[in-house]
Design a protein around this motif. Structure first.
Motif, PDB file in Angstrom:
ATOM      1  N   SER A  14      30.829  46.097  37.070  1.00 56.34           N
ATOM      2  CA  SER A  14      31.529  44.835  37.307  1.00 56.34           C
ATOM      3  C   SER A  14      32.033  44.192  36.012  1.00 56.34           C
ATOM      4  O   SER A  14      33.153  43.696  35.964  1.00 56.34           O
ATOM      5  N   LEU A  17      35.076  46.086  34.814  1.00 54.73           N
ATOM      6  CA  LEU A  17      36.229  45.773  35.671  1.00 54.73           C
ATOM      7  C   LEU A  17      36.778  44.378  35.368  1.00 54.73           C
ATOM      8  O   LEU A  17      37.993  44.177  35.323  1.00 54.73           O
ATOM      9  N   VAL A  35      38.412  41.381  40.926  1.00 53.60           N
ATOM     10  CA  VAL A  35      37.182  42.183  40.938  1.00 53.60           C
ATOM     11  C   VAL A  35      36.433  41.968  42.250  1.00 53.60           C
ATOM     12  O   VAL A  35      35.914  42.933  42.852  1.00 53.60           O
ATOM     13  N   GLU A  56      33.352  54.944  39.035  1.00 54.67           N
ATOM     14  CA  GLU A  56      33.834  54.013  38.010  1.00 54.67           C
ATOM     15  C   GLU A  56      35.353  54.158  37.830  1.00 54.67           C
ATOM     16  O   GLU A  56      36.083  53.162  37.806  1.00 54.67           O
ATOM     17  N   MET A  60      38.204  51.410  38.691  1.00 50.40           N
ATOM     18  CA  MET A  60      39.179  50.991  37.672  1.00 50.40           C
ATOM     19  C   MET A  60      40.609  51.111  38.217  1.00 50.40           C
ATOM     20  O   MET A  60      41.434  50.219  38.008  1.00 50.40           O
ATOM     21  N   THR A  63      41.227  48.366  40.634  1.00 49.53           N
ATOM     22  CA  THR A  63      41.408  47.100  39.906  1.00 49.53           C
ATOM     23  C   THR A  63      42.816  47.027  39.327  1.00 49.53           C
ATOM     24  O   THR A  63      43.492  45.992  39.435  1.00 49.53           O
TER      25      THR A  63
END
Length: 181
Positions: A14, A17, A35, A56, A60, A63
């Protein structure tokens, strides 16, 4: 994926991000919203997250895409003065065309109420734009009689048109009448 696995594999990214979204958007509040949206979407897909190799990297990318959506939604298209003037002119033109169309209908109706000779002379002179000599040939009337009938026809149409539109409070109608006649 159960809630425990989600907490251990997704939530630790988090901060990363958030930094990424803040760098992208230059606004921490919007970045937090992005986020949060990403985590919500990841949670909604928790059953299929086991198929993702690198969560991950997947988060990403989500995001980044969400940031691009926010940027696109907030983007305003600058309009230069020339474009703005042309857009306003088009709007005015549409209104003018509607007014002219309505005025033309009224004037055609008023012309239809004239005596037949005046209708014919007005049509030949104002619509077909025939010369007085040509109208003389077509009707057998003398030039002076043609002018008198045309003048009376125009005056009658103008006066009746103004009577019809006097209650509008629209001063533009007199200009339209002058233009059309």
């Amino acid at each position: 994926m159960v809630a425990k696995d989600f907490k251990t594999s997704v939530l630790p990214v988090s901060n990363k991000l958030l930094r990424f979204a803040t760098h992208f958007l230059h606004d921490e509040d919007q970045a937090r919203d992005v986020v949060q949206d990403v985590f919500l979407k990841l949670w909604q897909r928790k059953e299929t997250l086991d198929e993702v190799e690198n969560i991950e990297a997947f988060a990403m990318r989500m995001t980044r895409n969400r940031c691009l959506d926010v940027i696109r939604a907030n983007r305003t298209v600058p309009i230069d003065e020339d474009t703005d003037r042309r857009l306003k002119a088009k709007t005015i033109d549409v209104h003018s065309k509607v007014e002219l169309g309505e005025s033309a209908k009224q004037i055609k109706m008023l012309i239809g109420q004239l005596p037949e000779l005046q209708q014919n002379i007005m049509h030949m002179r104002d619509i077909e734009q025939l010369s007085y000599d040509e109208i003389e040939e077509a009707t057998g009337l003398q030039r002076n009689a043609i002018r008198v009938n045309l003048s009376r026809a125009r005056k009658k149409v103008r006066d009746e048109y103004l009577k019809m539109n006097r209650n509008d409070g629209n001063t533009r109608n007199t200009t339209i009448t002058a233009t059309l006649l």
